[in-house]
Scaffold this active site. Structure first.
Site, PDB file in Angstrom:
ATOM      1  N   THR A 215     -36.591  47.454  23.645  1.00  0.00           N
ATOM      2  CA  THR A 215     -35.072  47.605  23.367  1.00  0.00           C
ATOM      3  C   THR A 215     -34.927  47.618  21.907  1.00  0.00           C
ATOM      4  O   THR A 215     -35.208  46.818  21.145  1.00  0.00           O
ATOM      5  CB  THR A 215     -34.406  46.472  23.967  1.00  0.00           C
ATOM      6  OG1 THR A 215     -34.320  46.449  25.349  1.00  0.00           O
ATOM      7  CG2 THR A 215     -32.743  46.509  23.545  1.00  0.00           C
TER       8      THR A 215
ATOM      9  N   LYS B 218     -28.615  50.519  27.845  1.00  0.00           N
ATOM     10  CA  LYS B 218     -29.388  48.908  28.017  1.00  0.00           C
ATOM     11  C   LYS B 218     -28.152  48.056  27.165  1.00  0.00           C
ATOM     12  O   LYS B 218     -27.913  46.865  27.576  1.00  0.00           O
ATOM     13  CB  LYS B 218     -30.756  49.012  27.297  1.00  0.00           C
ATOM     14  CG  LYS B 218     -31.290  47.565  26.707  1.00  0.00           C
ATOM     15  CD  LYS B 218     -31.600  46.891  28.122  1.00  0.00           C
ATOM     16  CE  LYS B 218     -31.976  45.214  27.807  1.00  0.00           C
ATOM     17  NZ  LYS B 218     -33.182  45.140  27.414  1.00  0.00           N
TER      18      LYS B 218
ATOM     19  N   LYS C   4     -30.509  39.380  18.813  1.00  0.00           N
ATOM     20  CA  LYS C   4     -31.175  40.514  18.344  1.00  0.00           C
ATOM     21  C   LYS C   4     -30.288  41.639  19.055  1.00  0.00           C
ATOM     22  O   LYS C   4     -30.096  42.553  18.452  1.00  0.00           O
ATOM     23  CB  LYS C   4     -32.721  40.306  18.809  1.00  0.00           C
ATOM     24  CG  LYS C   4     -33.405  41.409  18.323  1.00  0.00           C
ATOM     25  CD  LYS C   4     -34.653  41.710  19.022  1.00  0.00           C
ATOM     26  CE  LYS C   4     -34.482  42.906  19.893  1.00  0.00           C
ATOM     27  NZ  LYS C   4     -35.511  43.430  20.882  1.00  0.00           N
TER      28      LYS C   4
END
Lengths: 295, 295
Positions: A99, A174, A242
């Site tokens: 990701t 995502k 993150k």
């Protein structure tokens, strides 16, 4: 159409190890690489081979999969001095399952293409449990043709496999996943904050409301952990943060205004500031407890 | 234990009519009342009788159910000059199925008790569809004994019936439901805001992410309406805002801090300010579209 048999897997983290093992189980050969070499052991035990560099792992690979922490890590395992791009044979297809920022993924795709190779991004959702059970959701971005060619590889690791669009779109979806997961758990924690204040039994909220308009994965999976004071992580605050950084950067680039996402990021920052960064994301509840009257 | 056969139903709104009809279907007799008398027609057609006042409706009732808009309405149909309390026979049990402030519900319970009657609050979730199908979730607050006695009545209208605690607790859990529903739809709309900016096909987000950690009732039921630009209400912004006001007032009373709920209330206020108050709650998406770059 090729049938891909030989896979290089770069990144033996909590996700990479079970994903590589599922590829072995499905009949692929797997050459793996990890910066900390000892972490390749479980995959070697399952029949894979360990390599000393991404370049070496890529040497006979039909597909090079990277699954690492962030954009610079992807660039390093692909383009670094010992990067996979230097060892790959013609026709190799690169699949990044990390990701990372959509814009960085687009850049990486262009660099891979400039070297004469193909690139598909394919971040996943479903966590370590999904990785172990081969039930990940895979959110691919790239050409339709490359996506179709990768079906047997994806099928070994995931269940719900979607082509979301060109490079960047898979990473974008995502991030949509992270936004919704974030707001859903904030909703559970705010509900619990009110319930706690009103002396309502927290344990009955899931039973009373599940199945209705308040339903969410967070209610079904995290509410009972909060009620039990169990802060162990399915997904860690630090990792979520993150991803929230990627969400807010991507939103800034397209000028999308995300007030709730900005707010929940600040609340998780408070969790981090209070030393709870390695708790599960439901540690938001502790943040609200600190903010609220403890009576 | 009594078997309750005769019910007075006060409030023939979008919820009350189908709930009363399900009581008739289950074999109860129903005497109904509504301020606008014409709205009693569907229940009369189904075998109920219409009364000119709450007092008249309550005259032979074992159970008096109120299902009206807000606290003052409940007080009026119960305690007003023609209120049900003046017509009820000994042993009548009062059940308020409106969504009102927990503190007001506690007050009403005390007033009913002072008159020698029993009181159970029982707000519901599941909307008009749940009311029609008899699949409402019923969130009761009151004594265990009264709750058990009402089981046949609740079973005629709902599926998931929970005693949440004493007076106030049922209303509190209903507000928890509204908090979670609110944050879940905000998450869907923020995800769509990012996706729209990134030129991602909105229609594929539900397919790609449903079943995973982003899952919610809102994703499963409202995402496709947003993608289609269909703002028709399952649940109206104006009604949600009435409930968010109850949420924030209840939170203030117990000093619970609900930053996300406060934020989403402000965003819905913008929907109202722009004339979208009678749209569905997913009109939050239009608010974010106005805030974000329309490119």
């Amino acid at each position: 159409m090729n049938t891909h048999q030989s896979i290089a897997f770069l990144g033996m983290g909590l996700m990479g190890v079970p994903m590589a093992r599922n590829l072995l189980k499905a009949g692929f050969t797997v050459a793996c690489y990890n910066r900390t070499a000892s972490k390749t052991a479980p995959v070697v035990e399952s029949g894979g081979t360990a390599c000393l560099s991404p370049k070496e792992a890529a040497r006979n690979a039909d597909v090079v999969i990277s699954c690492v922490t962030n954009g610079p890590d992807v660039e390093n395992v692909l383009f670094g001095d010992e990067g996979a791009i230097h060892g790959a044979k013609a026709d190799t297809i690169f699949v990044d399952m990390s990701t990372i920022a959509p814009a960085v993924s687009v850049e990486i795709g262009a660099r891979v293409k400039a070297k004469g190779f193909r690139f598909v991004e394919a971040p996943v959702t479903g966590g370590t449990v999904g990785a172990q059970n081969g039930t990940l959701s895979i959110l691919a971005g790239g050409s339709e043709e490359d996506f179709l060619e990768l079906q047997p590889v994806f099928a070994a690791m995931g269940k719900n496999v979607t082509r979301c669009g060109p490079w960047g779109a898979g990473q974008g979806v995502k991030l949509c996943n992270q936004i919704m997961g974030a707001m859903n758990i904030l909703g559970v924690c705010e509900a619990f904050s009110l319930a706690r204040g009103m002396k309502i039994d927290l344990a009955l909220i899931e039973k009373a409301l599940n199945g209705g308009a308040a339903s969410s994965w967070a209610l079904q999976n995290l509410a009972r952990k909060i009620a039990a004071g169990d802060w162990s992580p399915g997904f860690m605050v630090d990792t979520q943060q993150k991803d929230m950084k990627l969400v807010l950067e991507a939103a800034e680039q397209v000028q999308a205004v995300l007030p709730g996402s900005a707010l929940v990021t600040q609340l998780w920052r408070s969790a981090q500031a209070n030393g709870d960064g390695s708790d599960g994301i439901h540690a938001l509840d502790k943040v609200l407890q600190r903010l609220s009257n403890p009576k």
